[in-house]
Design an enzyme around this catalytic site. Structure first.
Site, PDB file in Angstrom:
ATOM      1  N   ASN A   1      -9.246  -0.907   3.623  1.00  0.00           N
ATOM      2  CA  ASN A   1      -9.173  -1.266   2.635  1.00  0.00           C
ATOM      3  C   ASN A   1      -7.849  -2.145   2.821  1.00  0.00           C
ATOM      4  O   ASN A   1      -7.763  -3.123   1.045  1.00  0.00           O
ATOM      5  CB  ASN A   1      -9.632   0.439   1.231  1.00  0.00           C
TER       6      ASN A   1
ATOM      7  N   LYS B   1      -8.654  -5.529  -3.133  1.00  0.00           N
ATOM      8  CA  LYS B   1      -7.474  -5.736  -3.441  1.00  0.00           C
ATOM      9  C   LYS B   1      -7.113  -6.859  -3.476  1.00  0.00           C
ATOM     10  O   LYS B   1      -6.082  -6.707  -4.147  1.00  0.00           O
ATOM     11  CB  LYS B   1      -6.176  -4.767  -1.972  1.00  0.00           C
TER      12      LYS B   1
ATOM     13  N   SER C   1      -2.478   0.424  -3.746  1.00  0.00           N
ATOM     14  CA  SER C   1      -3.482   1.079  -3.670  1.00  0.00           C
ATOM     15  C   SER C   1      -4.804   1.595  -4.094  1.00  0.00           C
ATOM     16  O   SER C   1      -5.266   1.004  -5.142  1.00  0.00           O
ATOM     17  CB  SER C   1      -2.335   2.224  -3.412  1.00  0.00           C
ATOM     18  N   GLY C   2      -5.752   2.203  -2.875  1.00  0.00           N
ATOM     19  CA  GLY C   2      -6.884   3.019  -3.659  1.00  0.00           C
ATOM     20  C   GLY C   2      -6.369   4.529  -4.655  1.00  0.00           C
ATOM     21  O   GLY C   2      -7.631   5.176  -5.224  1.00  0.00           O
TER      22      GLY C   2
ATOM     23  N   ASP D   1      -1.950  -0.841   5.970  1.00  0.00           N
ATOM     24  CA  ASP D   1      -2.112  -0.437   7.657  1.00  0.00           C
ATOM     25  C   ASP D   1      -3.819  -0.051   7.348  1.00  0.00           C
ATOM     26  O   ASP D   1      -4.118   0.396   8.723  1.00  0.00           O
ATOM     27  CB  ASP D   1      -1.530   1.384   7.043  1.00  0.00           C
TER      28      ASP D   1
ATOM     29  N   ASP E   1       1.086  -0.853   0.011  1.00  0.00           N
ATOM     30  CA  ASP E   1       0.000   0.231  -0.225  1.00  0.00           C
ATOM     31  C   ASP E   1       0.582   1.390   0.155  1.00  0.00           C
ATOM     32  O   ASP E   1       2.268   1.060   0.280  1.00  0.00           O
ATOM     33  CB  ASP E   1      -1.157  -0.253   1.190  1.00  0.00           C
ATOM     34  N   ILE E   2       0.256   2.147  -0.483  1.00  0.00           N
ATOM     35  CA  ILE E   2       1.109   3.586  -0.539  1.00  0.00           C
ATOM     36  C   ILE E   2       0.698   4.554   0.451  1.00  0.00           C
ATOM     37  O   ILE E   2       2.007   4.253   1.695  1.00  0.00           O
ATOM     38  CB  ILE E   2       0.897   4.474  -1.715  1.00  0.00           C
ATOM     39  N   ASP E   3       0.001   4.928   1.016  1.00  0.00           N
ATOM     40  CA  ASP E   3      -0.365   5.698   2.184  1.00  0.00           C
ATOM     41  C   ASP E   3       0.054   5.302   2.734  1.00  0.00           C
ATOM     42  O   ASP E   3      -1.086   4.349   3.169  1.00  0.00           O
ATOM     43  CB  ASP E   3      -1.553   6.941   1.959  1.00  0.00           C
TER      44      ASP E   3
END
Length: 270
Positions: free
Chosen positions: A225, A199, A46-47, A222, A12-14
């Protein structure tokens, strides 16, 4: 923890890849680059829209090493080396207009992503500004979503203060839950994506494409999602800053995104 050999790792990114300052730390960067040098396939999961994840993918040289970006919470997967879209799901035609009408009646703001723009009916909304800024995309105000009723869209977002949006979430699920998957990726972001898209579902298609099994994959996340992804992966790793529900879904909890949690976990797992 016993070190294992994974062939593919999803990030994931953020709140995961990036720290509080929205930066990839040197330790995280070096750990991921070493994975790729060892032949491990790296996936950005990622979203964010595809355009919003590309700068991160470029920084990590995923196009050079044959990595992938899974965007829109699993609604689209792109091979970064060839730019081939290997999987994509879109929302039912006309649903965005209905969602926007309901959001208006609740005094909420609606967002859609078209190419490299975030389109909204309230350009001054703080969460619309945040979404465009995080993704490095242009924010543009439109008068109506009717003009985009037939546009292929991977997702739609309704944004507002967290407590208020939490109270409204069941209403949106009741209204559109048979046509779409609805969840909050952040307290202030209600995401509406094609039915069955998440995901884990997206990654299952990628693994099939690569002739790999879920046991071959590790995943880091984290947010809410990320729960399906962490539960699905052979090794699900929650960041130390993750919500308690996310940690419960993981096999391993590492340090936070501000403490180089990815680098720490990679040392333990690889």
């Amino acid at each position: 923890m016993k070190a294992m050999k994974y062939k593919i790792v999803a990030f994931d990114i953020d709140g995961t890849l990036t720290n509080t300052n929205k930066e990839i730390s040197p330790a995280t960067y070096n750990a991921i680059m070493e994975l790729q040098r060892q032949g491990v396939i790296v996936v950005i999961a990622s979203g964010r829209p595809t355009a919003g994840g590309l700068p991160i993918a470029s920084k990590l040289h995923l196009e050079e090493y044959g990595g992938y970006i899974l965007s829109f919470n699993g609604g689209k997967i792109t091979n970064l080396k060839t730019n081939e879209v290997i999987y994509e799901q879109i929302l039912p035609k006309g649903i965005v207009t209905q969602i926007a009408d309901m959001a208006d009646s609740c005094q909420c703001t609606t967002l859609i992503h078209v190419d490299d723009k975030v389109l909204t009916n309230h350009k001054d909304n703080e969460f619309a500004i945040l979404e465009a800024g995080v993704n490095g995309l242009q924010l543009e105000e439109i008068k109506s979503f009717t003009d985009y009723a037939s546009t292929p869209l991977n997702k739609c977002m309704v944004v507002e203060q967290g407590d208020y949006l939490a109270a409204l979430e069941p209403d949106f699920v009741h209204a559109f839950g048979k046509q779409a998957n609805i969840f909050r990726s952040e307290p202030f972001f209600l995401e509406i994506v094609p039915k069955e898209v998440d995901k884990a579902e997206g990654l299952s298609h990628l693994l099939k494409h690569l002739h790999l099994n879920r046991e071959d994959m590790a995943a880091f996340g984290d947010g809410f999602n990320d729960i399906t992804m962490l539960s699905y992966a052979g090794m699900g790793i929650a960041m130390g800053n993750a919500q308690s529900e996310v940690k419960k879904a993981a096999d391993f909890v590492t340090k936070s995104n501000d403490q180089d949690g990815i680098a720490y976990a990679i040392r333990q797992l690889f």
